[in-house]
Design an enzyme around this catalytic site. Structure first.
Site, short mmCIF file in Angstrom:
data_model
loop_
_atom_site.label_atom_id
_atom_site.label_comp_id
_atom_site.label_asym_id
_atom_site.label_seq_id
_atom_site.Cartn_x
_atom_site.Cartn_y
_atom_site.Cartn_z
N GLY A 1 -3.42 -4.80 -5.02
CA GLY A 1 -4.80 -4.50 -4.65
C GLY A 1 -5.35 -3.41 -5.53
N GLY B 1 -7.89 3.30 -8.73
CA GLY B 1 -6.95 2.58 -9.57
C GLY B 1 -6.37 1.38 -8.86
CD GLU B 2 -5.83 -2.72 -11.84
OE1 GLU B 2 -4.81 -2.65 -12.54
OE2 GLU B 2 -6.80 -3.46 -12.08
CB VAL B 3 -1.79 -0.62 -5.29
CG1 VAL B 3 -0.43 -0.46 -4.63
CG2 VAL B 3 -2.65 0.58 -4.98
CG ASP C 1 -10.17 8.72 2.78
OD1 ASP C 1 -10.92 8.20 3.64
OD2 ASP C 1 -10.09 8.28 1.61
P1 ATP Z 1 -9.42 3.78 -1.47
O1 ATP Z 1 -9.01 3.97 -2.86
O2 ATP Z 1 -10.89 3.70 -1.31
O3 ATP Z 1 -8.76 4.72 -0.50
P2 ATP Z 1 -7.59 1.76 -0.69
O4 ATP Z 1 -6.86 2.73 0.17
O5 ATP Z 1 -7.75 0.36 -0.19
O6 ATP Z 1 -9.03 2.32 -1.03
P3 ATP Z 1 -5.46 1.88 -2.55
O7 ATP Z 1 -4.74 2.92 -1.78
O8 ATP Z 1 -5.55 2.05 -4.03
O9 ATP Z 1 -6.94 1.70 -2.10
O10 ATP Z 1 -4.77 0.49 -2.19
C1 ATP Z 1 -5.32 -0.75 -2.61
C2 ATP Z 1 -4.59 -1.87 -1.90
O11 ATP Z 1 -3.25 -1.94 -2.37
C3 ATP Z 1 -4.46 -1.65 -0.40
O12 ATP Z 1 -5.59 -2.15 0.26
C4 ATP Z 1 -3.20 -2.42 -0.06
O13 ATP Z 1 -3.48 -3.78 0.15
C5 ATP Z 1 -2.37 -2.28 -1.31
N1 ATP Z 1 -1.36 -1.20 -1.17
C6 ATP Z 1 -1.55 0.12 -1.41
N2 ATP Z 1 -0.42 0.82 -1.20
C7 ATP Z 1 0.53 -0.08 -0.82
C8 ATP Z 1 1.92 0.03 -0.44
N3 ATP Z 1 2.56 1.19 -0.41
N4 ATP Z 1 2.56 -1.10 -0.09
C9 ATP Z 1 1.91 -2.30 -0.10
N5 ATP Z 1 0.61 -2.45 -0.44
C10 ATP Z 1 -0.08 -1.37 -0.81
#
Ligand code: ATP
Length: 516
Positions: free
Chosen positions: A246, A251-253, A359
């Site tokens: 996601g 950034g990207e995860v 947050d």
């Molecule tokens: P923001 O950046 O606005 O807080 P967010 O929390 O959705 O938004 P990220 O924390 O970058 O953004 O995560 C993006 C997506 O990646 C999440 O919605 C989730 O689906 C996936 N993700 C993030 N961390 C993990 C993790 N530890 N394990 C599995 N999936 C994850």
């Protein structure tokens, strides 16, 4: 005489028979029979292992992640050689796949031999609802059981047993002289003897005890390995990015592998999203925050761009997506309350540590197997540079710029929006919004209002209405979180017990082994 008969004959000489101890004075009126442990001649241990204070039993299996680690299976015996590292010990395997080999082991995977923690049926810290979930998980047969700490009375124990698709709970009580009993006519010097007795006789219980309940998956190790626990800047080359999970504001995860062995989540940060020094300072604190309901920060790569934040991987992604996908198809009110309670438990820990999330929202809570949820991204809001370009795949409506900074307006408490006053009580406000998200399966809060309208209306005392189908008790909890004065809002500790006690734990919810 066949072999079995010979053993039995031999046992008649070797093993003591069932003793009836002189009845202790304090128990005279009850006429309690005291049962002592009778060795089972057909269950003689395979190998005799020299025991010492440093001998441990593996509660879970572990596969070596580095050349210096030791692999072992649940039930193996290990001798701790050096415990000075804290979370990772140097150990020698006394039995099992690595017998006589030496290497590092995660300290939270083992328990001292002969200790209560080493018993397969003892589930420390497991709550009644979790005991029911574990026993009903489909992996257990009739009679499966566990002993856990009683929630309603600190220091007491409960026995939970699976019987015909239902879980029954018994209090394990103690007499003044320390003997354990579930039924008032039979007491035992140790829990082990109690378990052994009821494994052979139902004697008042709904069913004879069968196998110990299957343990859920192994807990997270503290850090990725013994040498990342303290030196946690790791080489970028040790991380392999496998699949994009996601993307958020910054950034990207990715799903990744560390050292080609260990599944991890890798958050890659857009260049310029944060000040590296600020982040490293914050990360030093975040690394020390450890709780089963908080996502564990494992390691970082801050040398060069993009910065990688390596964390625990959660199989079902963000709670927001999870709720939206489900929309009530599988999740029931019990699950929703339980998920809220888990978040409250993680937040109660942050509250105790004087740490502010800043947050808290369903998008920052992650979901694992069996509806396990954990709070993520704590503290990160402080280090991100808020004037970062928000043009990303993330939800641009969520964070709105106000006087040079960006807030997730609909989740943020009024005093934080107006005066930048973030506190654990502004987190409590956000928690109320998060419970609203959980109860509406991920609906946007204040669905008909813009961020600006929300800020204006909150000033006049406006609050969201109770979502359809949401029990009043839960709505009352939300409204408590949205009190104007931060000091009038509940603590997370209170929120946690209110949610956990939702399913009323009084004595009448226990079965009585004496009534049969
Ligand atoms: P923001 O950046 O606005 O807080 P967010 O929390 O959705 O938004 P990220 O924390 O970058 O953004 O995560 C993006 C997506 O990646 C999440 O919605 C989730 O689906 C996936 N993700 C993030 N961390 C993990 C993790 N530890 N394990 C599995 N999936 C994850």
């Amino acid at each position: 005489m066949d072999l079995r008969d010979r053993i039995v004959a031999c046992c008649q000489i070797t093993f003591p028979c069932l003793k009836k101890k002189p009845t202790p004075t304090s128990n005279e009126k009850r006429d309690i029979i005291v049962i002592q442990n009778v060795p089972d001649p057909f269950n003689v241990p395979q190998a005799t292992v020299p025991m010492s204070d440093n001998t441990y039993i593996a509660l879970y299996g572990y596969t070596a992640r580095t050349a210096e680690d030791l692999s072992f299976n649940a039930g193996d015996t290990l001798q701790a050689l050096d415990k000075s590292c804290g979370d990772w010990w140097l150990a020698r395997a006394l039995t099992g796949v690595s017998q006589n080999k030496q290497g590092y082991i995660p300290a939270n995977y083992v328990a001292p031999v002969e200790s209560l923690d080493a018993e397969l049926w003892y589930f420390a810290g497991v709550k009644r609802v979790d005991a029911e979930k574990l026993l009903l998980s489909g992996e257990n047969q009739n009679g499966a059981f566990l002993i856990r700490d009683c929630e309603s009375q600190v220091g007491e124990l409960s026995l939970s047993v699976l019987d015909q698709g239902r879980v029954k709970h018994y209090k394990v009580k103690r007499l003044d002289n320390g003997l354990y009993f579930v039924s008032s006519n039979r007491a035992f010097p140790t829990l082990k003897e109690l378990v052994q007795y009821y494994s052979n006789n139902d004697d008042g219980l709904c069913v004879r005890l069968g196998l110990p309940c299957r343990k859920s998956e192994a807990p997270q190790t503290h850090g990725l390995s013994y040498n990342t626990a303290d030196h946690w800047e790791i080489p970028r080359s040790s991380i392999q990015l496998m699949r994009k999970l996601g993307a958020g504001q910054f950034g990207e995860v990715y799903e990744g592998r560390w050292n080609n062995t260990t599944p991890v989540a890798v958050k890659t940060l857009k260049p310029g999203s944060m000040d590296s020094l600020d982040f490293l300072r914050e990360a030093q604190i975040m690394k020390k925050l450890r709780h089963p309901k908080l996502i564990q920060l494992y390691a970082v790569c801050t040398m060069g761009e993009p910065v990688y934040i390596i964390t625990e991987l959660m199989s079902n992604g963000s709670l927001h997506e999870y709720l939206q996908k489900d929309r009530g198809a599988h999740l029931r009110i019990n699950d929703q309350i339980e998920m809220s309670a888990q978040v409250a438990s993680g937040m109660a820990y942050l509250e105790q540590q004087n740490y502010i999330h800043r947050d808290l929202a369903a998008r920052n809570v992650l979901v694992g197997d069996n509806n396990v949820v954990k709070v993520a991204d704590f503290g990160l809001a402080r280090v991100f540079l808020k004037d970062n370009d928000p043009s990303s795949d993330g939800d641009e409506n969520v964070y709105e710029a106000r006087e040079g900074t960006k807030f997730p307006v609909k989740w943020t408490a009024p005093e934080a929006i107006h005066d930048n006053k973030f506190s654990i009580k502004s987190d409590v406000w956000s928690f109320g919004i998060l419970v609203y998200e959980i109860m509406t399966f991920g609906q946007m809060p204040y669905p008909t209002l813009t961020n600006y309208q929300v800020v204006q209306k909150l000033r006049t005392g406006y609050r969201m209405a109770c979502p359809p189908g949401c029990p009043k008790v839960l709505y009352d909890i939300m409204m408590e979180c949205w009190k104007d004065a931060p000091s009038d809002r509940p603590t997370f500790e209170t929120l946690q017990w209110k949610l956990e006690d939702y399913f009323d734990l009084d004595d009448s919810s226990y079965d009585d082994a004496s009534r049969y």
